[in-house]
Design a protein around this motif. Structure first.
Motif, PDB file in Angstrom:
ATOM      1  N   MET A 196     -25.912   8.046   2.752  1.00 35.17           N
ATOM      2  CA  MET A 196     -25.037   7.343   3.707  1.00 35.17           C
ATOM      3  C   MET A 196     -23.938   8.236   4.269  1.00 35.17           C
ATOM      4  SD  MET A 196     -24.516   3.525   2.178  1.00 35.17           S
ATOM      5  CE  MET A 196     -25.885   2.451   1.844  1.00 35.17           C
ATOM      6  N   ASN A 197     -23.753   9.380   3.702  1.00 35.17           N
ATOM      7  CA  ASN A 197     -22.738  10.308   4.194  1.00 35.17           C
ATOM      8  C   ASN A 197     -23.261  11.189   5.323  1.00 35.17           C
ATOM      9  OD1 ASN A 197     -20.516   9.585   2.583  1.00 35.17           O
ATOM     10  ND2 ASN A 197     -21.432  10.645   0.837  1.00 35.17           N
ATOM     11  N   SER A 198     -24.444  10.882   5.824  1.00 29.30           N
ATOM     12  CA  SER A 198     -25.022  11.651   6.924  1.00 29.30           C
ATOM     13  C   SER A 198     -24.645  11.018   8.263  1.00 29.30           C
ATOM     14  CB  SER A 198     -26.542  11.685   6.787  1.00 29.30           C
ATOM     15  OG  SER A 198     -27.135  12.085   7.989  1.00 29.30           O
ATOM     16  N   PRO A 199     -24.126  11.810   9.218  1.00 27.32           N
ATOM     17  CA  PRO A 199     -23.838  11.272  10.551  1.00 27.32           C
ATOM     18  C   PRO A 199     -25.084  10.685  11.208  1.00 27.32           C
ATOM     19  CG  PRO A 199     -22.824  13.438  10.278  1.00 27.32           C
ATOM     20  CD  PRO A 199     -23.695  13.215   9.085  1.00 27.32           C
ATOM     21  N   ALA A 200     -26.240  11.301  10.967  1.00 28.84           N
ATOM     22  CA  ALA A 200     -27.493  10.803  11.543  1.00 28.84           C
ATOM     23  C   ALA A 200     -27.798   9.391  11.043  1.00 28.84           C
ATOM     24  CB  ALA A 200     -28.640  11.750  11.191  1.00 28.84           C
ATOM     25  N   PHE A 201     -27.472   9.121   9.767  1.00 31.49           N
ATOM     26  CA  PHE A 201     -27.689   7.788   9.193  1.00 31.49           C
ATOM     27  C   PHE A 201     -26.833   6.756   9.925  1.00 31.49           C
ATOM     28  CE2 PHE A 201     -26.825   4.369   6.191  1.00 31.49           C
ATOM     29  CZ  PHE A 201     -28.098   4.062   5.709  1.00 31.49           C
ATOM     30  N   THR A 202     -25.558   7.097  10.147  1.00 33.11           N
ATOM     31  CA  THR A 202     -24.646   6.183  10.857  1.00 33.11           C
ATOM     32  C   THR A 202     -25.152   5.874  12.260  1.00 33.11           C
ATOM     33  OG1 THR A 202     -22.613   6.678   9.631  1.00 33.11           O
ATOM     34  CG2 THR A 202     -22.353   6.064  11.929  1.00 33.11           C
ATOM     35  N   ILE A 203     -25.574   6.911  13.011  1.00 31.68           N
ATOM     36  CA  ILE A 203     -26.039   6.716  14.386  1.00 31.68           C
ATOM     37  C   ILE A 203     -27.308   5.862  14.413  1.00 31.68           C
ATOM     38  CG2 ILE A 203     -26.972   7.873  16.428  1.00 31.68           C
ATOM     39  CD1 ILE A 203     -25.124  10.242  15.746  1.00 31.68           C
ATOM     40  N   LEU A 213     -20.370  -4.080   8.875  1.00 34.44           N
ATOM     41  CA  LEU A 213     -21.059  -2.907   8.347  1.00 34.44           C
ATOM     42  C   LEU A 213     -20.161  -1.670   8.301  1.00 34.44           C
ATOM     43  CD1 LEU A 213     -24.590  -3.169  10.028  1.00 34.44           C
ATOM     44  CD2 LEU A 213     -23.860  -3.977   7.779  1.00 34.44           C
ATOM     45  N   GLY A 214     -18.935  -1.794   8.838  1.00 33.47           N
ATOM     46  CA  GLY A 214     -18.013  -0.663   8.890  1.00 33.47           C
ATOM     47  C   GLY A 214     -17.322  -0.381   7.570  1.00 33.47           C
ATOM     48  N   PRO A 215     -16.385   0.582   7.574  1.00 34.85           N
ATOM     49  CA  PRO A 215     -15.690   0.991   6.343  1.00 34.85           C
ATOM     50  C   PRO A 215     -14.945  -0.139   5.634  1.00 34.85           C
ATOM     51  CG  PRO A 215     -15.318   2.578   8.092  1.00 34.85           C
ATOM     52  CD  PRO A 215     -16.011   1.418   8.727  1.00 34.85           C
ATOM     53  N   ASP A 216     -14.469  -1.139   6.403  1.00 36.67           N
ATOM     54  CA  ASP A 216     -13.753  -2.248   5.784  1.00 36.67           C
ATOM     55  C   ASP A 216     -14.676  -3.382   5.363  1.00 36.67           C
ATOM     56  OD1 ASP A 216     -11.208  -1.137   5.869  1.00 36.67           O
ATOM     57  OD2 ASP A 216     -10.923  -1.745   7.954  1.00 36.67           O
ATOM     58  N   GLY A 217     -16.008  -3.198   5.600  1.00 39.72           N
ATOM     59  CA  GLY A 217     -16.992  -4.192   5.184  1.00 39.72           C
ATOM     60  C   GLY A 217     -17.938  -3.586   4.167  1.00 39.72           C
ATOM     61  N   ILE A 273     -21.466   0.815   5.399  1.00 38.37           N
ATOM     62  CA  ILE A 273     -22.757   1.456   5.684  1.00 38.37           C
ATOM     63  C   ILE A 273     -22.638   2.351   6.916  1.00 38.37           C
ATOM     64  CG2 ILE A 273     -25.145   1.017   6.393  1.00 38.37           C
ATOM     65  CD1 ILE A 273     -25.018  -1.558   4.716  1.00 38.37           C
ATOM     66  N   ILE A 274     -21.946   1.826   7.946  1.00 41.31           N
ATOM     67  CA  ILE A 274     -21.716   2.605   9.172  1.00 41.31           C
ATOM     68  C   ILE A 274     -20.334   3.247   9.074  1.00 41.31           C
ATOM     69  CG2 ILE A 274     -21.387   2.453  11.677  1.00 41.31           C
ATOM     70  CD1 ILE A 274     -23.458   0.207  11.684  1.00 41.31           C
ATOM     71  N   ARG A 275     -20.297   4.584   9.139  1.00 44.12           N
ATOM     72  CA  ARG A 275     -19.051   5.327   8.939  1.00 44.12           C
ATOM     73  C   ARG A 275     -18.765   6.235  10.140  1.00 44.12           C
ATOM     74  NH1 ARG A 275     -20.546   7.061   2.675  1.00 44.12           N
ATOM     75  NH2 ARG A 275     -20.802   4.934   1.906  1.00 44.12           N
ATOM     76  N   PRO A 276     -18.099   5.708  11.179  1.00 40.90           N
ATOM     77  CA  PRO A 276     -17.845   6.499  12.388  1.00 40.90           C
ATOM     78  C   PRO A 276     -17.058   7.783  12.125  1.00 40.90           C
ATOM     79  CG  PRO A 276     -17.370   4.176  12.760  1.00 40.90           C
ATOM     80  CD  PRO A 276     -17.597   4.333  11.295  1.00 40.90           C
ATOM     81  N   ALA A 277     -16.221   7.791  11.079  1.00 39.10           N
ATOM     82  CA  ALA A 277     -15.412   8.985  10.789  1.00 39.10           C
ATOM     83  C   ALA A 277     -16.282  10.205  10.514  1.00 39.10           C
ATOM     84  CB  ALA A 277     -14.503   8.714   9.596  1.00 39.10           C
ATOM     85  N   LEU A 278     -17.514   9.991  10.037  1.00 37.05           N
ATOM     86  CA  LEU A 278     -18.422  11.104   9.750  1.00 37.05           C
ATOM     87  C   LEU A 278     -18.842  11.841  11.018  1.00 37.05           C
ATOM     88  CD1 LEU A 278     -20.828   9.458   7.134  1.00 37.05           C
ATOM     89  CD2 LEU A 278     -19.021  11.126   6.676  1.00 37.05           C
TER      90      LEU A 278
END
Length: 328
Positions: free
Chosen positions: A1-8, A40-44, A47-52
């Protein structure tokens, strides 16, 4: 989950799933997109981590907006714009000014911000944006005159408002008599550069697409898309943030030209726009943190209410004064 590709990839997938569900239950897609982005964001679920994404996030947003505005320009018919020209001109001038002044005063009075920040806030919120308006217009059947006015305001004001906001930011960051006096010329200069490049780029695209068999069959859509990206970046390189004006004007030129692939191009761009809007709203909603929102307090809450129920109606009242639109 720490992969930017995963977030996109998750943002893309969830964006399409949310919009598909929204169509089935007949609500505006943006409602579900914002909810899914937050959940799905950092406060939920985190799973989705735009900061990455780091510096890649504004790049993604830039390319997505370029496609969205080009597609919006494709749908703007010159004949319809001329018919509603007076109303559109008033909305993107008088109406925008009403919002800028009202937003500035509201932020100053209710949130006690300094004048520079309040003015910047007022200028930023003049943009309505096709990313919100266009999906709503696809769901709600309106009179053609009303739909044309709303679509044109969203697209044209998005391009103009972004340049005005960037220049305002430059003035705020380096306040001096020179930057303040030069700001109108900076705005006009960037609008001029973007418009000129958009006209030239649009005619080149229309000319290339108009020559039968010049572009191999099946490659017309991706061929045009690559030219849109190139035009966007070339314009930005020559004059900061002028690219959104260039792609909007280019879209209008291509959309009002007779090319052999116009229908296929518009269908492709519409589908691509839906996908990009889904990804954008998921990522941007996930990027908003609860702590930042809560820190605004009740002043922030009341500011939003006043913008919705006072400032925007005043914008429309003055922007459509003496127009052919009825009160209803």
């Amino acid at each position: 989950m720490n992969s930017p590709a995963f977030t996109i990839s998750i943002a893309l997938a969830m964006g399409m799933i949310a919009q598909s569900v929204a169509r089935h239950i007949k609500i505006p897609g943006i409602v579900l997109l914002l909810a899914v982005g937050v959940l799905l964001g950092p406060d939920g679920a985190n799973i989705i981590r735009p900061a990455l994404l780091g510096e890649a996030l504004p790049l993604l947003v830039g390319f997505a907006v370029a496609v969205i505005l080009f597609e919006g320009g494709l749908n703007l018919r010159i004949t319809r714009l001329q018919r509603e020209g007076r109303t559109i001109r008033q909305l993107i001038s008088v109406g925008a000014l009403v919002t800028a002044i009202g937003g500035t005063l509201t932020a100053k009075l209710l949130m006690s911000w300094d004048w520079n920040t309040a003015i910047l806030f007022g200028i930023l919120i003049i943009v309505t944006g096709p990313t919100v308006i266009t999906p709503l217009l696809r769901r709600i059947k309106l009179r053609q005159s009303v739909a044309t006015v709303l679509e044109a305001e969203g697209i044209l004001l998005d391009a103009i408002g972004a340049i005005v906001a960037v220049v305002a930011l430059e003035v705020v960051v380096s306040p001096s008599g020179y930057t303040l006096l030069a700001s109108p010329f900076m705005i006009l200069g960037r609008l001029l550069v973007g418009s000129l490049l958009g006209i030239i780029g649009g005619f080149i695209m229309a000319w290339l697409l108009g020559i039968r068999k010049l572009v191999p069959e099946g490659l017309e859509n991706v061929f045009t898309l690559s030219l849109v990206f190139a035009l966007f970046q070339i314009s930005n390189a020559l004059s900061h943030e002028s690219g959104i004006v260039a792609v909007t004007i280019a879209g209008m030129v291509v959309g009002n030209s007779k090319t052999i692939v116009r229908r296929e191009l518009m269908e492709f761009k519409e589908q691509l726009t839906v996908m990009l809007i889904g990804m954008l709203f998921i990522l941007l909603a996930a990027d908003v943190r609860f702590n930042a929102v809560m820190s605004l307090g009740m002043g922030g809450f009341y500011t939003v209410l006043i913008l919705m129920f006072v400032i925007r109606p005043l914008n429309i009242f003055f922007g459509t004064f003496n127009s052919n639109l009825k009160v209803k």
